[in-house]
Every structure is written in C-alpha cells, then in structure tokens.
Scaffold this active site. Structure first.
Site, PDB file in Angstrom:
ATOM      1  N   LYS A 169      37.293 -26.423  88.898  1.00 27.02           N
ATOM      2  CA  LYS A 169      36.257 -25.585  89.508  1.00 27.02           C
ATOM      3  C   LYS A 169      36.074 -25.937  90.979  1.00 27.02           C
ATOM      4  O   LYS A 169      35.971 -25.057  91.845  1.00 27.02           O
ATOM      5  CB  LYS A 169      34.936 -25.765  88.753  1.00 27.02           C
ATOM      6  CG  LYS A 169      33.722 -25.042  89.367  1.00 27.02           C
ATOM      7  CD  LYS A 169      33.878 -23.534  89.290  1.00 27.02           C
ATOM      8  CE  LYS A 169      32.778 -22.783  90.042  1.00 27.02           C
ATOM      9  NZ  LYS A 169      31.468 -22.819  89.424  1.00 27.02           N
ATOM     10  N   LYS A 236      27.615 -26.528  99.690  1.00 22.26           N
ATOM     11  CA  LYS A 236      27.577 -27.510  98.606  1.00 22.26           C
ATOM     12  C   LYS A 236      28.944 -27.619  97.933  1.00 22.26           C
ATOM     13  O   LYS A 236      29.429 -28.716  97.630  1.00 22.26           O
ATOM     14  CB  LYS A 236      26.523 -27.118  97.573  1.00 22.26           C
ATOM     15  CG  LYS A 236      26.376 -28.099  96.417  1.00 22.26           C
ATOM     16  CD  LYS A 236      25.688 -27.476  95.218  1.00 22.26           C
ATOM     17  CE  LYS A 236      26.641 -26.594  94.435  1.00 22.26           C
ATOM     18  NZ  LYS A 236      26.093 -26.141  93.128  1.00 22.26           N
TER      19      LYS A 236
END
Length: 288
Positions: A169, A236
C-alpha cells in the site's frame, strides 16, 4: 457472519454501509458517537466501547493513522483481549513499522490478524469497488474472503506476513504521488508553450499511458475537483514511504522531492484541497 467495525471516517462509513447492504450483521464503534448513531436506523448495533465488538467473527479497523490505531487498538489492550476465534482485519493505511508491530503483537498473543489496506475513495468504498491488498495466515485470509468480495472489485493475496500488505500500500501510494507530480509538471510544460493540457492528457492516455491513474488524476488536476482525499493526507503517504525507506535502507530520492513539493504547496494554501491539486500548485509556480 458477525462483523465489528471500528472507525467510521469517510472511507469507513462507505465500507460499513456496503457490508450492511450485503446482509452482514454489523456492530459499529467510532470515537465520534454521533457518526456511529447514523448506522443504527440502518440495522447496525452501536457499541459503547470498542471491546464490545470483540465477540464478532471478524473485527475490522479502519482508523485514520498510526496514532489512532495506537490509541484505540493497542493502548486499550484489544490485541490481548481478542478471542482466539475472532480475526482482527486491519484495512487502514498504517506505517510499515506499525504493520510489523501489529503482526508481532498478534503472533505473541496467539490471536488472528490480517492486514488488508484498500485503494480507492469514498464513492468506490460505498459501492464495493475498492482494490484490496491482503496478507496474513491462509486460514484467516480464507475466512475474510467473502468480505473482500463484498467490499472490492478485486483483491490480492501478497503473502502470509501481514505487514507485506502495508508495504505494498505504501509503495503504490508513493507512485500515485509521483504520477500527480509528473502530470502537473508535464501539463505546465505544454501549456506554457500554448498547447491545451486537456488535449495532451487525451494523447498520453490514448497511447502509452492508458491507465486509470493517469486518466483520473489528470482529469482532477484540470477540473480542480473538490477534495475527497486532501493534499495533507497525500503528504502523510509520502512520509510513510520515506519512513519505510529509512527502516529498510532503500534510498527514495523521488520521495524526498515529493515531500518538498507537498510542503511548499501546503504553505501556499493547497493543504485542504484534493491531492491532485499538487498539479495546480505546479502550474501556479510556472506562472499559469
């Protein structure tokens, strides 16, 4: 199958709604109680505390970040309280470091753990069109498969170590940031010389770059779409890639550039705009 669901942010709301629509018995908990209460009329049980969900067959966590997982799942001791028959299915994006820690904690406690972060935005989440990357023990993966099929258009099993799914991911999100950056630069380059960037997008996505990522992010840059995943959240993800690179001794010079670009865009007021607006910031810097 009885499902517990922890974390009803934009993505979690869509996913929980999809599970209800698919006929699952659902209990929910969210730090903001009023959000959880919206699921009661739809047939969900609203829990007072997260530990009340642990009698489910599978407990899904879809929490915002590492800090939320630390506060809700780890600090409260839910790993140790989880019954042996219950699977913790973490579908949120967390750091490689936390992914490894969760894997080790569940192994030490003798509890079942599957990591299965998702790719997609709130609309695909609600319609069961997410892409899902899963990792964990084969028996636990098999029990979670019906949930993957309800929530996703396709899912991938990347191995028996749960944290494998986390690094996949992180790496894919890093590529998404690179695509946005490169599209923004290319759009500015052609537009500055008088070429319509929409025509340029049509050319590249009709030839060698015929992929959903280029099509969707290119359109979002050109149309300046409303935020469903902010540039701050994109930062992030870039930082997760940099942290994983540091932890595994993998140089990521492009990620360093992306972080600088994201911080500059945030300083110019783009932080709460969509991640794709990084391309618009690049055009602004080019005087367009």
């Amino acid at each position: 199958m009885k499902i517990g669901f922890i974390g009803l942010g934009q993505m979690g709301r869509g996913m929980a709604g999809r599970l209800l629509a698919s006929g699952y018995q659902l209990s929910v908990w969210n730090r903001s109680r009023e959000v959880a209460e919206t699921f009661r009329p739809r047939g969900a049980v609203v829990a007072e505390r997260p530990e009340q969900l642990l009698d489910a067959d599978v407990v899904i966590t879809m929490l915002a970040d590492d800090a939320a997982v630390e506060a809700v799942w780890i600090a409260s001791g839910l790993v140790q309280k989880l019954p042996a028959s219950t699977i913790h299915l973490n579908m949120a994006s967390v750091s490689l470091r936390l992914g490894q820690r969760l894997t080790q904690m569940h192994r030490a406690a003798g509890t079942q753990y599957v990591s299965a972060p998702v790719f997609g935005r709130p609309e695909p989440a609600a319609s069961g069109q997410l892409d899902i990357v899963a990792a964990g023990a084969e028996a636990a993966i098999a029990r979670c498969t019906p949930l993957f099929e309800a929530l996703g258009r396709r899912w991938f099993n990347v191995g028996t170590e749960a944290y494998y799914a986390n690094i996949v991911k992180i790496a894919r999100n890093f590529l998404n940031g690179a695509i946005i950056e490169s599209l923004g630069e290319a759009f500015a380059l052609v537009q500055k010389s008088g070429v319509d960037p929409a025509m340029f997008l049509d050319i590249i996505t009709s030839t060698s770059m015929n992929s959903p990522a280029y099509k969707n992010y290119g359109r979002m840059i050109l149309e300046k779409t409303a935020a469903t995943f902010t540039l701050k959240l994109g930062l992030k993800d870039v930082e997760l890639a940099l942290q994983a690179g540091n932890d595994t001794a993998v140089p990521l010079p492009l990620a360093v550039l992306l972080k600088e670009q994201h911080l500059a865009a945030i300083a110019h007021g783009y932080g709460d705009k969509d991640w794709a607006s990084l391309g618009n910031y690049i055009s602004e810097r080019a005087g367009l």
